[in-house]
Design an enzyme around this catalytic site. Structure first.
Site, PDB file in Angstrom:
ATOM      1  N   ARG A 217       0.805   7.153   5.769  1.00  0.00           N
ATOM      2  CA  ARG A 217       1.653   6.984   7.238  1.00  0.00           C
ATOM      3  C   ARG A 217       2.080   8.214   7.377  1.00  0.00           C
ATOM      4  NH1 ARG A 217       2.541   1.336   8.412  1.00  0.00           N
ATOM      5  NH2 ARG A 217       0.884   0.294   7.350  1.00  0.00           N
ATOM      6  N   GLU A 219       4.489   9.512   9.076  1.00  0.00           N
ATOM      7  CA  GLU A 219       5.906   9.274   9.618  1.00  0.00           C
ATOM      8  C   GLU A 219       6.953  10.295   9.263  1.00  0.00           C
ATOM      9  OE1 GLU A 219       6.598   5.429   7.906  1.00  0.00           O
ATOM     10  OE2 GLU A 219       5.480   4.276   9.641  1.00  0.00           O
ATOM     11  N   ARG A 225      13.862   4.952   1.658  1.00  0.00           N
ATOM     12  CA  ARG A 225      12.684   3.559   1.637  1.00  0.00           C
ATOM     13  C   ARG A 225      11.319   3.971   2.081  1.00  0.00           C
ATOM     14  NH1 ARG A 225      16.018  -0.609   5.515  1.00  0.00           N
ATOM     15  NH2 ARG A 225      13.918  -1.626   5.753  1.00  0.00           N
ATOM     16  N   HIS A 226      11.169   4.991   2.252  1.00  0.00           N
ATOM     17  CA  HIS A 226       9.569   5.472   2.999  1.00  0.00           C
ATOM     18  C   HIS A 226       9.101   6.381   2.291  1.00  0.00           C
ATOM     19  CE1 HIS A 226      11.724   4.134   6.728  1.00  0.00           C
ATOM     20  NE2 HIS A 226      10.441   3.618   6.972  1.00  0.00           N
ATOM     21  N   GLU A 363      12.885  -5.012   3.802  1.00  0.00           N
ATOM     22  CA  GLU A 363      11.445  -5.460   3.954  1.00  0.00           C
ATOM     23  C   GLU A 363      10.534  -5.118   2.941  1.00  0.00           C
ATOM     24  OE1 GLU A 363       7.536  -4.352   6.497  1.00  0.00           O
ATOM     25  OE2 GLU A 363       9.502  -4.080   7.419  1.00  0.00           O
ATOM     26  N   SER A 366       4.815  -7.405   5.425  1.00  0.00           N
ATOM     27  CA  SER A 366       4.598  -7.678   6.642  1.00  0.00           C
ATOM     28  C   SER A 366       3.299  -8.416   6.604  1.00  0.00           C
ATOM     29  CB  SER A 366       4.515  -6.252   7.297  1.00  0.00           C
ATOM     30  OG  SER A 366       4.260  -6.653   8.901  1.00  0.00           O
ATOM     31  N   ARG A 414       7.876  -0.203  -3.171  1.00  0.00           N
ATOM     32  CA  ARG A 414       9.346  -0.601  -2.704  1.00  0.00           C
ATOM     33  C   ARG A 414       9.591  -2.091  -3.325  1.00  0.00           C
ATOM     34  NH1 ARG A 414      10.096  -1.444   3.878  1.00  0.00           N
ATOM     35  NH2 ARG A 414       9.928   0.932   3.636  1.00  0.00           N
TER      36      ARG A 414
END
Length: 440
Positions: A217, A219, A225-226, A363, A366, A414
């Protein structure tokens, strides 16, 4: 003439088999051979203490007249096991011989036995090739390995087939700009941000599939958390009635994983001061809009945007921990704006059969039911303003009778971090890749 008598063959004495430190109690008063790393050393007036670390733990070894190499050297120790109440595991080894297998040529940049007290967290990542040798650091990775093992075992038992999908792709599975671009022999290509489209195609082959593989990703997040590369545990199943079947599967899967961890990783959880959660037979489920109202009503927290913010996730988990005694809660019925183009819409078109699973305030999953009808899919691609030509290799399969299906993805790091109480997800991966880190 009488033939000379044959002489018995001469054999060198066989070395003792290697003993692991965790098994010293089985060899009380016996000679053993240990192999491992010199974890720590002390010299007290001619008496040397060497703490040896192997894959199973630590052993205190004591001798005299020894030349101890630098810590982290690979060594072999021959000695006699003796009970000792203050030694790790209740036994120490009285050294008869110490052999250096590979000497450290310079002092370690990190003093491993003392890392958690006096080492900057970023320094531990800079020298990850050494810091991973620490007991707590490797314990987290072993828990993750056993978590993945349990993931495999449960899905295999439920009739799933493991697949392997491309990580160099021509289009993103979820659209958007969070894609790492690369040159593929002069053509534009990307690192896969999800195996989603391929695992849906493979439902048409095996009906139930899963994959364990990295995803990417692009991002700009630099949060606790990433990660920009992480291990994704992906599941997809066909011939479902609704997303409820998918949540039921994940419920069973998590029950199996936690049961496996209780059997295989009790020592690691104890070392890290963490508890393995109990998974309810039916994890609570709440629609997104009700969840937003709940955290506003119970805690005065107003949620903006189209999803739950991190504080709302934390408060919602707090509520269910206090009222239902569970660390898990499914949030369901996400709006289309918060879900990718392949999410199955509810009647009316505003909501989808998508869900998230929250665990201890964050989370971890998903998922949901996917669109399986060709015309509905093409309309959704148009609604999301995506290029249908770039998705042809995916959409074509829906012309040929794809069953109702759905699935989910779990971020292994995670989930590991939340299980073990690790504050930053980077420390739940051996060599993390985030916004600012490309080495080691």
């Amino acid at each position: 003439m009488t033939a000379p008598e044959s002489q018995p063959a001469l054999h060198a004495p066989q070395p003792l088999p290697r003993t692991l430190t965790r098994d010293l109690g089985q060899h009380d008063s016996q000679m053993v051979r240990l192999q491992g790393f010199l974890h720590a050393r002390r010299d007290l007036g001619g008496v040397q203490f060497a703490v040896l670390r192997d894959v199973s733990g630590l052993a205190q070894c004591v001798g005299s007249g020894l030349h101890l190499p630098l810590p982290e050297s690979s060594v072999e120790i021959l000695g006699t096991v003796k009970a000792h109440v203050k030694a790790p595991g209740g036994y120490e080894v009285q050294i008869s011989e110490l052999k250096v297998l590979s000497a450290a040529v310079q002092a370690s940049p990190l003093e491993i036995p003392k890392m958690e007290w006096n080492v900057n967290p970023e320094t531990m990542l800079d020298y990850r090739y050494v810091s991973l040798r620490g007991l707590k650091e490797r314990a987290a990775l072993r828990v993750q390995a056993e978590l993945v093992r349990a993931f495999h075992q449960h899905l295999d038992a439920e009739g799933f087939t493991e697949i392997s999908t491309p990580k160099i792709v021509s289009a993103g599975a979820e659209g958007g700009a969070n894609l790492f671009k690369l040159d593929y022999f002069g053509e534009q290509a990307y690192l896969a941000q999800s195996p989603q489209l391929y695992k849906q195609i493979m439902v048409g082959v095996f009906e139930r599939v899963y994959e364990v593989a990295p995803v990417y990703r692009a991002e700009e997040h630099a949060t606790s958390r990433h990660l920009n590369e992480y291990l994704s545990l992906d599941v997809e199943m066909g011939f479902i009635d609704s997303e409820e079947d998918v949540m039921d599967l994940e419920n069973r899967l998590l029950s199996s994983i936690t049961a496996h961890l209780k059997q295989s990783c009790a020592a690691e959880f104890a070392l890290l001061g963490a508890t393995i959660p109990d998974v309810l037979p039916h994890i609570p489920r709440i629609p997104l809009m009700e969840a937003r109202e709940l955290v506003n009503r119970e805690y005065g927290h107003v949620v903006g945007g189209k999803d739950l913010d991190p504080e709302a996730e934390r408060l919602l988990c707090q509520y269910y921990a206090e009222t239902h005694g569970t660390d898990f809660v499914f949030v369901t019925k996400y709006p289309r704006a918060a879900r990718p183009f392949y999410a199955y819409p509810e009647p009316g078109g505003e909501l989808t059969r998508g869900f998230d699973l929250l665990f201890r305030g964050i989370e971890i999953t998903s998922g949901g039911q996917r669109i399986n009808e060709y015309e509905m899919l093409m309309k959704s691609i148009a609604d999301y303003k995506l290029n249908p030509e770039s998705l042809t290799g995916y959409s074509e399969v829906f012309k040929y009778g794809m069953p109702p299906h759905g699935g989910f993805a779990i971020g292994a790091e995670r989930l590991t971090a939340r299980l073990l109480g690790i504050a930053n997800v980077r420390y739940a991966r051996a060599f993390p890749r985030d916004r600012n880190r490309l080495t080691p």
